[in-house]
Design an enzyme around this catalytic site. Structure first.
Site, short mmCIF file in Angstrom:
data_model
loop_
_atom_site.label_atom_id
_atom_site.label_comp_id
_atom_site.label_asym_id
_atom_site.label_seq_id
_atom_site.Cartn_x
_atom_site.Cartn_y
_atom_site.Cartn_z
N GLU A 45 5.73 -4.17 1.02
CA GLU A 45 5.84 -3.37 -0.63
C GLU A 45 4.93 -1.73 -1.19
O GLU A 45 3.64 -1.66 -0.57
CB GLU A 45 5.45 -4.51 -1.22
CG GLU A 45 5.36 -4.36 -3.16
CD GLU A 45 4.63 -3.93 -3.77
OE1 GLU A 45 4.98 -2.14 -3.50
OE2 GLU A 45 3.43 -4.25 -4.20
N CYS A 60 1.80 0.71 -8.45
CA CYS A 60 3.09 1.74 -7.97
C CYS A 60 3.66 0.96 -8.62
O CYS A 60 4.74 2.10 -8.61
CB CYS A 60 3.21 0.47 -6.42
SG CYS A 60 3.25 -1.75 -7.05
N GLY A 85 2.95 2.31 5.48
CA GLY A 85 3.69 1.79 5.64
C GLY A 85 4.70 2.07 6.58
O GLY A 85 5.10 1.15 7.62
N GLY A 130 0.14 -1.34 0.17
CA GLY A 130 0.05 -0.01 0.20
C GLY A 130 1.11 0.91 -1.02
O GLY A 130 1.76 1.21 -0.32
#
Length: 498
Positions: free
Chosen positions: A267, A301, A250, A245
């Protein structure tokens, strides 16, 4: 359900989910709140899913802890676990049309893209199973004193998995499946925007629990708000947290987990740069860049959202990019001819539009797109922002929409400096007539993946980021390795004969 039926009434067959999936069974929640899933094309509620409570999350963690400590799944030979993962993939294949429909509703990708994605994803399940079959989980090494030590790879324990909305089944393949292959027990927390696809996965696991192939307690699937999600991160019975996310979330997860030194894999976001060198073949560049930047309407991403070009070639690159984006069909995601659909939600559309306006306010120029383009649905047109400096907001923050920044450089060294001037380091690309020159440049870019003259995406190979794009790797043996702990067992050295 046929494609024709989907086009006529695509969301009619999607039912509500009024229970939560704990320990391999659908059971009643301790709460009564619903989460509404809104179709990004019709802008109407497609289905409702029961929101998990903090008590539900505690029940799921307790089930996972009891399951792992009992050792039934963890002690099963890894090849047998791999066979079960292949069975999960087979059963998901049998429901691929249903998953394809949900991919359109939850993410907004058009029907052909969703179908391709779902079919690719079950291949990722099988790739993990194959990695598990070839993994070395025990080896002997001889020490300097002549004694032997055994090096063991053991499952990391109870894993809390938190996934995003922009590819739920794919993220399950990267996180849940290798955790199961390693012998872990898993609590999966899905995104409120995309809980339906993971419910299909839960259905399949539930069948295998009923059949006795997977023990009870090994897997739970819940959708919850932030507060309940944080209770998963802070629960002391959870050994390992893995999250995909935003970088901001994170950071929050890492901070919470650090209080009890829990293992964390992340990630996170990206702001990936594509460097076009002066000797690059522009036709080849335009075969890769448009979808490299606008895949899933930019909701990826790894999207190449910073295009770095020399002043010498700036004008022709911008002209070619505008022409290429103008040829990508965008519209009703239920039509087979479209390749770009809406963003996942009104909130996401508003967020992307705010970045476009900020770019204008900071002095950049919108030279293509910038509007919605389609009246119905949460659309933002593919947009090119020119005259961007790398210190602008549009160049530094992840937009998560189809917005491309054009940044000029004077020479190769400056191009590398611009590419590396980011908190992120997830992906990137180099385009040049000389692949070895491209390889040399790729080694100077601090990012986890670099394409040279291609737009290859292969998640069976290690994937992950440098800097604030994450911690750890997914895919390949490296992705399986994330879910093992390493243990060394020493045996005494041989004693000299008396």
């Amino acid at each position: 359900m046929t494609t024709t039926e989907q086009a006529a009434d695509p969301i009619a067959a999607i039912g509500d989910r009024d229970q939560v999936f704990i320990g391999g069974r659908w059971v009643d929640s301790t709460g009564s709140d619903w989460i509404e899933v809104v179709d990004s094309w019709s802008e109407k509620t497609a289905a409702r899913v029961r929101a998990a409570t903090a008590d539900d999350m505690t029940r799921a963690v307790d089930a996972a802890r009891a399951s792992f400590d009992a050792g039934v799944w963890a002690n099963k030979p890894i090849a047998e676990r791999a066979d079960i993962i292949d069975t999960i993939a087979d059963r998901l294949d049998a429901r691929v049309e249903e998953l394809t429909t949900l991919g359109v509703v939850e993410v907004g990708v058009p029907l052909p893209v969703s179908a391709m994605t779902q079919q690719m994803t079950t291949g990722l399940f099988r790739a993990v199973a194959q990695e598990a079959r070839t993994a070395t989980i025990s080896e002997e090494r001889t020490r300097a004193d002549g004694g032997v030590s055994r090096i063991l790879k053991e499952p990391s324990g109870v894993v809390g998995v938190i996934i995003p909305w922009n590819g739920p089944i794919g993220t399950i393949a990267f996180k849940v499946i290798p955790a199961l292959a390693a012998g872990c027990s898993v609590v999966l927390k899905t995104s409120p925007e995309a809980p339906l696809s993971p419910s299909i996965f839960a259905d399949v696991v539930g069948e295998l629990v009923t059949e006795g192939a997977i023990p009870e307690g090994v897997l739970s699937v819940l959708v919850a708000d932030r507060e309940v999600s944080e209770s998963l991160v802070t629960n002391p019975k959870v050994d390992h947290i893995t999250f995909t996310g935003s970088t901001s979330t994170g950071r929050r997860i890492m901070n919470l987990a650090s209080e009890r030194v829990a293992k964390v894999s992340l990630e996170l976001g990206g702001k990936s740069a594509a460097i076009i060198l002066d000797d690059a073949d522009l036709n080849a560049v335009m075969q890769a860049l448009p979808m490299g930047g606008c895949m899933q309407s930019g909701q990826a991403c790894i999207a190449l959202t910073r295009v770095l070009v020399s002043r010498n070639r700036h004008d022709e690159v911008v002209a070619a990019y505008k022409a290429a984006l103008g040829m990508i069909p965008m519209g009703n995601p239920w039509e087979q001819t479209n390749f770009l659909g809406p963003l996942t939600s009104a909130r996401q559309r508003d967020r992307v539009e705010s970045y476009i306006e900020t770019a204008r306010a900071e002095g950049a120029e919108i030279v293509h797109g910038g509007g919605r383009g389609v009246d119905q649905g949460f659309f933002v047109e593919p947009t090119i922002v020119d005259n961007v400096r790398n210190d602008m907001t549009i160049a530094q923050e992840e937009v998560f929409g189809p917005v491309i920044s054009i940044i000029t450089y004077e020479d190769e060294d400056e191009a590398v400096a611009i590419a590396n001037d980011s908190i992120y380091g997830l992906s990137g690309a180099v385009f040049t007539a000389d692949p070895e020159r491209g390889f040399a440049l790729a080694q100077r870019i601090r990012t986890g993946t670099v394409n040279v003259n291609t737009s290859t995406i292969d998640f069976t190979l290690p994937f992950g980021g440098y800097k604030q794009s994450g911690v750890g790797r997914e895919g390949g043996p490296e992705g399986l390795e994330e879910f093992f702990e390493t243990k060394t067992v020493h045996f005494p050295a041989p004693q000299p004969a008396q």
